[in-house]
Every structure is written in C-alpha cells, then in structure tokens.
Design a protein around this motif. Sequence first.
Motif, PDB file in Angstrom:
ATOM      1  N   GLN A   9     -43.313 -14.716  22.690  1.00  0.00           N
ATOM      2  CA  GLN A   9     -42.476 -15.783  23.234  1.00  0.00           C
ATOM      3  C   GLN A   9     -42.677 -17.085  22.464  1.00  0.00           C
ATOM      4  N   MET A  10     -43.910 -17.365  22.071  1.00  0.00           N
ATOM      5  CA  MET A  10     -44.179 -18.572  21.274  1.00  0.00           C
ATOM      6  C   MET A  10     -43.399 -18.533  19.961  1.00  0.00           C
ATOM      7  N   ILE A  11     -43.364 -17.371  19.324  1.00  0.00           N
ATOM      8  CA  ILE A  11     -42.620 -17.209  18.069  1.00  0.00           C
ATOM      9  C   ILE A  11     -41.124 -17.369  18.328  1.00  0.00           C
ATOM     10  N   ALA A  12     -40.641 -16.774  19.403  1.00  0.00           N
ATOM     11  CA  ALA A  12     -39.219 -16.868  19.748  1.00  0.00           C
ATOM     12  C   ALA A  12     -38.813 -18.310  20.038  1.00  0.00           C
ATOM     13  N   ASP A  13     -39.740 -19.117  20.525  1.00  0.00           N
ATOM     14  CA  ASP A  13     -39.459 -20.526  20.788  1.00  0.00           C
ATOM     15  C   ASP A  13     -39.347 -21.338  19.491  1.00  0.00           C
ATOM     16  N   ILE A  14     -39.902 -20.825  18.409  1.00  0.00           N
ATOM     17  CA  ILE A  14     -39.880 -21.511  17.115  1.00  0.00           C
ATOM     18  C   ILE A  14     -38.619 -21.166  16.327  1.00  0.00           C
ATOM     19  N   ALA A  15     -38.266 -19.896  16.327  1.00  0.00           N
ATOM     20  CA  ALA A  15     -37.134 -19.427  15.516  1.00  0.00           C
ATOM     21  C   ALA A  15     -36.314 -18.411  16.298  1.00  0.00           C
TER      22      ALA A  15
END
Length: 82
Positions: A9-15
Amino acid sequence: MLTPDQVKQMIADIAACEHIEVEGDGHHFFATIVSSQFQGKARLARHRMIKDGLAEKLASNELHALSIQTAATPEEWAARGN
C-alpha cells in the motif's frame, strides 16, 4: 512490524501501479513493481522514485529494508512473459 500488504500500500501511494508484489518477514521486504510512471526513466531513477517516497519510513526504521527486485513498465513486464 509491517506486513507485505502494508508495504504494498505504501508503494501504491507513491506511484500508480498496474502490478505490485511484496514479500517479506516484517523487517526485510522484496518488491516487484510494474508502473506506467516508469516510462522513460532509467532503472536507477525508477528505484529512486520509490525509495524517495519511502524515505521517511526508511529513516525512522519503521521500514527496515526494501529490495526492489523488478521496476518495470507494463510493456517490459509483458515482454518477460508475465
């Protein structure tokens, strides 16, 4: 301790990602990331984009280690047979 789903989810929030896989044991994580936002970026720039977005989590040691195994565009990912 973070879970792979939380890191995902952290990665999805970035890109905006078409595909994300994250595996890990709560301390060390391994990611495969497929994003159209990688288009035209060199490998190092792709990794930096994600790591810079996670800088605060990495600096605080909330996220101990993230190894980006693959950072590909959808076209590159498809060419690999995925």
